[in-house]
Design a protein around this motif. Structure first.
Motif, mmCIF file in Angstrom:
data_model
loop_
_atom_site.group_PDB
_atom_site.id
_atom_site.type_symbol
_atom_site.label_atom_id
_atom_site.label_comp_id
_atom_site.label_asym_id
_atom_site.label_seq_id
_atom_site.Cartn_x
_atom_site.Cartn_y
_atom_site.Cartn_z
ATOM 1 N N UNK A 49 7.239 -12.591 -12.175
ATOM 2 C CA UNK A 49 6.590 -11.972 -11.031
ATOM 3 C C UNK A 49 5.391 -12.817 -10.631
ATOM 4 N N UNK A 50 5.171 -12.928 -9.324
ATOM 5 C CA UNK A 50 3.970 -13.578 -8.798
ATOM 6 C C UNK A 50 3.260 -12.578 -7.903
ATOM 7 N N UNK A 51 1.958 -12.437 -8.111
ATOM 8 C CA UNK A 51 1.104 -11.622 -7.252
ATOM 9 C C UNK A 51 0.244 -12.618 -6.488
ATOM 10 N N UNK A 52 0.318 -12.586 -5.144
ATOM 11 C CA UNK A 52 -0.288 -13.653 -4.367
ATOM 12 C C UNK A 52 -1.019 -13.159 -3.129
ATOM 13 N N UNK A 53 -2.192 -13.746 -2.895
ATOM 14 C CA UNK A 53 -2.931 -13.552 -1.652
ATOM 15 C C UNK A 53 -2.398 -14.548 -0.627
ATOM 16 N N UNK A 54 -2.625 -14.283 0.646
ATOM 17 C CA UNK A 54 -2.210 -15.198 1.715
ATOM 18 C C UNK A 54 -3.292 -16.243 1.970
ATOM 19 N N UNK A 55 -4.534 -15.787 2.123
ATOM 20 C CA UNK A 55 -5.664 -16.667 2.409
ATOM 21 C C UNK A 55 -6.189 -17.202 1.078
ATOM 22 N N UNK A 81 4.723 -10.175 -5.052
ATOM 23 C CA UNK A 81 3.968 -9.110 -4.400
ATOM 24 C C UNK A 81 2.805 -9.779 -3.689
ATOM 25 N N UNK A 82 2.743 -9.591 -2.376
ATOM 26 C CA UNK A 82 1.669 -10.163 -1.574
ATOM 27 C C UNK A 82 0.565 -9.126 -1.456
ATOM 28 N N UNK A 83 -0.668 -9.542 -1.747
ATOM 29 C CA UNK A 83 -1.841 -8.702 -1.531
ATOM 30 C C UNK A 83 -2.721 -9.439 -0.532
ATOM 31 N N UNK A 84 -3.101 -8.754 0.537
ATOM 32 C CA UNK A 84 -3.889 -9.439 1.559
ATOM 33 C C UNK A 84 -4.767 -8.458 2.314
ATOM 34 N N UNK A 85 -5.941 -8.959 2.679
ATOM 35 C CA UNK A 85 -6.858 -8.191 3.498
ATOM 36 C C UNK A 85 -6.992 -8.779 4.892
ATOM 37 N N UNK A 104 1.009 -5.439 -0.218
ATOM 38 C CA UNK A 104 -0.044 -4.454 -0.461
ATOM 39 C C UNK A 104 -1.283 -4.893 0.310
ATOM 40 N N UNK A 105 -1.785 -4.020 1.176
ATOM 41 C CA UNK A 105 -2.997 -4.314 1.930
ATOM 42 C C UNK A 105 -4.229 -4.035 1.072
ATOM 43 N N UNK A 106 -5.239 -4.874 1.255
ATOM 44 C CA UNK A 106 -6.513 -4.647 0.579
ATOM 45 C C UNK A 106 -7.321 -3.664 1.412
ATOM 46 N N UNK A 107 -8.106 -2.799 0.825
ATOM 47 C CA UNK A 107 -8.390 -2.680 -0.599
ATOM 48 C C UNK A 107 -7.199 -2.110 -1.365
ATOM 49 N N UNK A 108 -7.047 -2.577 -2.571
ATOM 50 C CA UNK A 108 -5.896 -2.254 -3.393
ATOM 51 C C UNK A 108 -6.131 -0.957 -4.157
ATOM 52 N N UNK A 109 -5.154 -0.061 -4.074
ATOM 53 C CA UNK A 109 -5.168 1.162 -4.870
ATOM 54 C C UNK A 109 -4.596 0.815 -6.242
ATOM 55 N N UNK A 110 -5.361 1.047 -7.301
ATOM 56 C CA UNK A 110 -4.974 0.630 -8.651
ATOM 57 C C UNK A 110 -3.609 1.183 -9.077
ATOM 58 N N UNK A 112 -1.156 2.468 -7.236
ATOM 59 C CA UNK A 112 -0.096 1.936 -6.375
ATOM 60 C C UNK A 112 0.266 0.508 -6.801
ATOM 61 N N UNK A 113 -0.740 -0.301 -7.076
ATOM 62 C CA UNK A 113 -0.510 -1.679 -7.497
ATOM 63 C C UNK A 113 0.304 -1.726 -8.791
ATOM 64 N N UNK A 114 -0.097 -0.963 -9.784
ATOM 65 C CA UNK A 114 0.615 -0.976 -11.073
ATOM 66 C C UNK A 114 2.045 -0.490 -10.904
ATOM 67 N N UNK A 115 2.260 0.557 -10.126
ATOM 68 C CA UNK A 115 3.625 1.051 -9.897
ATOM 69 C C UNK A 115 4.492 -0.031 -9.259
ATOM 70 N N UNK A 116 3.942 -0.747 -8.297
ATOM 71 C CA UNK A 116 4.720 -1.795 -7.631
ATOM 72 C C UNK A 116 4.993 -2.969 -8.550
ATOM 73 N N UNK A 117 4.062 -3.303 -9.409
ATOM 74 C CA UNK A 117 4.295 -4.361 -10.404
ATOM 75 C C UNK A 117 5.408 -3.933 -11.356
ATOM 76 N N UNK A 118 5.329 -2.722 -11.868
ATOM 77 C CA UNK A 118 6.358 -2.224 -12.781
ATOM 78 C C UNK A 118 7.726 -2.196 -12.102
#
Length: 165
Positions: A49-55, A81-85, A104-110, A112-118
């Motif tokens: 799994x990769x968790x990545x920002x765009x900017x 999983x893309x996380x970006x603000x 996942x849009x920032x700010x990140x809900x903890x 929600x983030x863990x559920x999506x990673x799992x």
């Protein structure tokens, strides 16, 4: 043990994501803080799994660097999983069309983030994550792309669809 890479240029956010993952999942987590580090890290081995920002930092070359990395990862079949603000309205659609597993849009809900990673890790390990095209009965002209995991060809040309589509 799953191997997870975090690509985020903000040190505090990067460390927060790592802490969230390690407090919930037994995983080997590696971090990159810019495009160059990310290219080295992602090219060094296989990731579950990769968790990545765009900017990924200052300057115009880094503003959308995460999308270029995402396009490369999309061809490898690694769930991302893309996380970006970033405020652009179509960014989620662009990320999903480049085969991001989730956005996942920032700010990140903890939670929600863990559920999506799992979920992403479970999907990658499942039969669905290995081969979406195990069934037959394709319309004429539609076929699995043998060169790219979970991708399609329409009349011999790559078909750009999100994972949901």
């Amino acid at each position: 043990m799953p191997r997870i890479a975090i690509v985020e240029d903000d040190q505090a956010t990067n460390d927060r994501l790592r802490t969230l993952i390690e407090s919930s999942i037994e995983a080997d987590v590696a971090q990159a803080l810019d495009r160059e580090q990310a290219e080295q890290l992602l090219g060094s081995s296989r990731w579950d799994l990769v968790v990545m920002d765009i900017d990924l930092g200052q300057g115009p070359k880094n503003r959308y660097a995460g999308l270029a990395l995402l396009a490369q990862l999309g061809r490898s079949g690694c769930p991302t999983i893309v996380v970006s603000g970033m405020p652009e309205e179509n960014l989620q659609h662009v990320a999903l069309s480049l085969h991001a597993y989730e956005f996942i849009a920032k700010p990140i809900n903890d939670l929600d983030f863990i559920h999506k990673v799992e979920h992403a890790l479970a999907w990658d390990a499942s039969d669905a994550g290995k081969d979406l095209f195990g069934t037959h009965g394709w319309p004429e002209g539609l076929q699995p792309d043998p060169a790219r995991k979970n991708q399609l060809l329409w009349k011999g040309r790559p078909l750009r669809l999100t994972l949901t589509e």
